[in-house]
Design an enzyme around this catalytic site. Sequence first.
Site, mmCIF file in Angstrom:
data_model
loop_
_atom_site.group_PDB
_atom_site.id
_atom_site.type_symbol
_atom_site.label_atom_id
_atom_site.label_comp_id
_atom_site.label_asym_id
_atom_site.label_seq_id
_atom_site.Cartn_x
_atom_site.Cartn_y
_atom_site.Cartn_z
ATOM 1 N N TYR A 72 0.837 -1.210 0.000
ATOM 2 C CA TYR A 72 0.000 0.000 0.000
ATOM 3 C C TYR A 72 0.867 1.253 0.000
ATOM 4 O O TYR A 72 0.626 2.201 -0.755
ATOM 5 C CB TYR A 72 -0.937 0.005 1.217
ATOM 6 C CG TYR A 72 -1.913 1.155 1.190
ATOM 7 C CD1 TYR A 72 -3.163 1.013 0.584
ATOM 8 C CD2 TYR A 72 -1.575 2.391 1.726
ATOM 9 C CE1 TYR A 72 -4.047 2.069 0.526
ATOM 10 C CE2 TYR A 72 -2.461 3.456 1.669
ATOM 11 C CZ TYR A 72 -3.694 3.292 1.077
ATOM 12 O OH TYR A 72 -4.562 4.332 1.017
ATOM 13 N N PHE A 124 -6.643 20.678 -24.330
ATOM 14 C CA PHE A 124 -7.258 19.434 -24.801
ATOM 15 C C PHE A 124 -8.667 19.341 -24.178
ATOM 16 O O PHE A 124 -8.923 19.943 -23.135
ATOM 17 C CB PHE A 124 -6.384 18.224 -24.419
ATOM 18 C CG PHE A 124 -7.023 16.946 -24.831
ATOM 19 C CD1 PHE A 124 -7.146 16.628 -26.184
ATOM 20 C CD2 PHE A 124 -7.553 16.069 -23.902
ATOM 21 C CE1 PHE A 124 -7.797 15.466 -26.575
ATOM 22 C CE2 PHE A 124 -8.195 14.901 -24.297
ATOM 23 C CZ PHE A 124 -8.309 14.598 -25.628
ATOM 24 N N ASP A 125 -9.565 18.570 -24.813
ATOM 25 C CA ASP A 125 -10.985 18.507 -24.389
ATOM 26 C C ASP A 125 -11.171 18.290 -22.884
ATOM 27 O O ASP A 125 -11.987 18.947 -22.248
ATOM 28 C CB ASP A 125 -11.740 17.342 -25.039
ATOM 29 C CG ASP A 125 -11.505 17.202 -26.505
ATOM 30 O OD1 ASP A 125 -10.637 17.915 -27.041
ATOM 31 O OD2 ASP A 125 -12.182 16.378 -27.117
ATOM 32 N N ASP A 214 1.242 20.389 -20.154
ATOM 33 C CA ASP A 214 0.470 19.162 -20.350
ATOM 34 C C ASP A 214 1.371 18.319 -21.245
ATOM 35 O O ASP A 214 1.458 18.526 -22.455
ATOM 36 C CB ASP A 214 -0.865 19.490 -21.026
ATOM 37 C CG ASP A 214 -1.650 18.231 -21.367
ATOM 38 O OD1 ASP A 214 -1.066 17.129 -21.313
ATOM 39 O OD2 ASP A 214 -2.845 18.351 -21.700
ATOM 40 N N ALA A 216 1.670 15.150 -22.244
ATOM 41 C CA ALA A 216 1.267 13.830 -22.745
ATOM 42 C C ALA A 216 2.170 13.320 -23.870
ATOM 43 O O ALA A 216 2.463 12.138 -23.965
ATOM 44 C CB ALA A 216 -0.186 13.877 -23.212
ATOM 45 N N LYS A 257 0.117 8.122 -23.439
ATOM 46 C CA LYS A 257 0.681 8.484 -24.746
ATOM 47 C C LYS A 257 2.194 8.203 -24.700
ATOM 48 O O LYS A 257 2.614 7.083 -24.896
ATOM 49 C CB LYS A 257 0.408 9.963 -25.058
ATOM 50 C CG LYS A 257 -1.037 10.275 -25.397
ATOM 51 C CD LYS A 257 -1.920 10.385 -24.197
ATOM 52 C CE LYS A 257 -3.281 10.933 -24.495
ATOM 53 N NZ LYS A 257 -4.185 10.809 -23.352
ATOM 54 N N HIS A 449 -20.766 13.852 -29.299
ATOM 55 C CA HIS A 449 -20.187 12.935 -30.283
ATOM 56 C C HIS A 449 -20.000 11.516 -29.730
ATOM 57 O O HIS A 449 -19.959 10.564 -30.478
ATOM 58 C CB HIS A 449 -18.858 13.480 -30.805
ATOM 59 C CG HIS A 449 -17.854 13.760 -29.743
ATOM 60 N ND1 HIS A 449 -17.932 14.862 -28.921
ATOM 61 C CD2 HIS A 449 -16.765 13.070 -29.332
ATOM 62 C CE1 HIS A 449 -16.925 14.841 -28.074
ATOM 63 N NE2 HIS A 449 -16.201 13.767 -28.296
HETATM 64 N N1 F0G Z 1 -3.957 16.033 -22.442
HETATM 65 C C1 F0G Z 1 -3.832 15.727 -23.743
HETATM 66 C C2 F0G Z 1 -2.994 16.600 -24.627
HETATM 67 C C3 F0G Z 1 -4.487 14.602 -24.269
HETATM 68 O O1 F0G Z 1 -4.362 14.322 -25.561
HETATM 69 C C4 F0G Z 1 -5.264 13.803 -23.397
HETATM 70 C C5 F0G Z 1 -5.973 12.624 -23.903
HETATM 71 C C6 F0G Z 1 -5.351 14.150 -22.047
HETATM 72 C C7 F0G Z 1 -4.685 15.288 -21.600
HETATM 73 C C8 F0G Z 1 -6.173 13.371 -21.064
HETATM 74 O O2 F0G Z 1 -5.496 12.236 -20.688
HETATM 75 O O3 F0G Z 1 -6.962 10.365 -21.456
HETATM 76 O O4 F0G Z 1 -5.136 10.009 -19.766
HETATM 77 O O5 F0G Z 1 -7.184 11.245 -19.139
HETATM 78 N N2 F0G Z 1 -6.106 12.391 -25.133
HETATM 79 C C9 F0G Z 1 -6.747 11.228 -25.760
HETATM 80 C C10 F0G Z 1 -6.847 11.431 -27.232
HETATM 81 C C11 F0G Z 1 -8.014 10.784 -25.113
HETATM 82 O O6 F0G Z 1 -7.474 10.562 -27.895
HETATM 83 O O7 F0G Z 1 -6.304 12.393 -27.777
HETATM 84 P P1 F0G Z 1 -6.249 10.896 -20.246
#
Ligand code: F0G
Length: 468
Positions: A72, A124-125, A214, A216, A257, A449
């Site tokens: 843990y 990002f979304d 960010d 990723a 990623k 979507h």
């Molecule tokens: N930031 C970026 C630039 C991303 O592309 C994503 C996810 C996230 C944050 C969120 O990370 O999925 O681990 O919670 N991108 C995916 C895509 C979902 O298809 O581009 P997560």
Amino acid sequence: MTRHPVEPFRIKAIEPIALLPRRDREHKLADAGCNLFNIRAEDVFIDLLTDSGTSAMSERQWGGLMRGDESYAGCRNFFHLEEVVRNLTGYQHVIPTHQGRAAEHLVFSLLLEKGDFVVSNTHFDTTRANVLYRGATPVDLPDPSCDDVAGEYPFKGDIDCARLETFLDEHPGRVKVCVLTITNNSVGGQPLSVANARTASAICRKHHVPLLFDAARFAENAWFVSQREESQRGRPVKEIARTIFDFGDGCLMSAKKDGLVNIGGFIAVKDPEFAARIKEALVIFEGFHTYGGLAGRDLEAVACGLEEVTNPDYLAYRAGQVEWLGNRLAEAGATIVRPVGGHAVFIDAGALYPQIPPGEFPGQTLAVALYREGGIRTVEIGSLMFGEIDPETHEPIYPPHELVRLAIPRRVYTESHLEYVARTFAAIFAKRESAGGFAIEYQSPFLRHFTARLRELPANTHARVART
Ligand code: F0G
């Protein structure tokens, strides 16, 4: 014509895939309401929906799973991850999370209150959604070069520093953080330069606004910098990544990623007090601060993945493969976002189907055609994803481009898989003039979507109207 790079690995385990007969694909589409998110993965032949969590792990990572310490508190894999992240970023405080959006949720819940602003090269979304969820406003300040879809600018992922400065001047004390997304996913996986990070960092410092990356796709970003930025050319990718991280106060990372894993993420920051506050929240939402919602084995896989991802042979192959697909699609007639991004090729479906208006979703026409013709799954990034109704005029607002993203999982598909994708596109291109659009039959109020159901409109009506 550049050649497909030779993979710097060989295949040790395989996962069978199969193309359903065309009739079955038609049935699957009908059952799914023509929404590819509603299709089962086993009914897809080549899955280019996302590059996130879809990587193939290395033998070292799979071996690492067996070294998982599932204690843990204080498991050894956490200390491995901590060392790797400190080494890569220079940030001393490393906090694991189960994926990127969990990191966003934690950090924004501590930094943001109603009425605040977050500025970014582009959120990002999920980042945007997490800012909005706090009652704050996400402000995108992308470099103007990204408006020109086909323009070969090397750093379309940059933030517009002039607008950043103006925005910070005009909103003193109201901007709580600047987030630089590397690479900039939403504008096509485009990189941000060292020079831009330096300038943005100086502006943020002057206005006492913290700067977070960010991260990723930080390794793909650093690779592009090593190839395109004169002052950085030829420097090792790891050093370039470190140079960029040095400009910030911390980072959020979806390890799904460039962590080369199927699940995982982390937050890393310089400030010990901020780290302590994150850990307090972490234990409520994710888990104790040495595992953060992950198993010990997952932490080990992330640590190993981060050690592998800056390998120049891997990155040359990775960027080369995505570019190769972009070039093959362009040869087959596609208008694509240029330069080809780090993790995906984006096809301009608006250019492919001028007869289909944005309100009838030309991107969805292409995404559905790729599945129907070849069992290929992609994602529409256009009016279905981002279209809105103006709350005052009740008129629809459409995004500037109708794109389809073909995201390439890391170390998963070979040249012949991607050649098949290009061939399938060529067949669709030949029939483009007779294609029709879609109407929405069902939609949810948010992120429609994911769950919308669509009806195909009779083919060719607009083409005929256009000709008469
Ligand atoms: N930031 C970026 C630039 C991303 O592309 C994503 C996810 C996230 C944050 C969120 O990370 O999925 O681990 O919670 N991108 C995916 C895509 C979902 O298809 O581009 P997560």
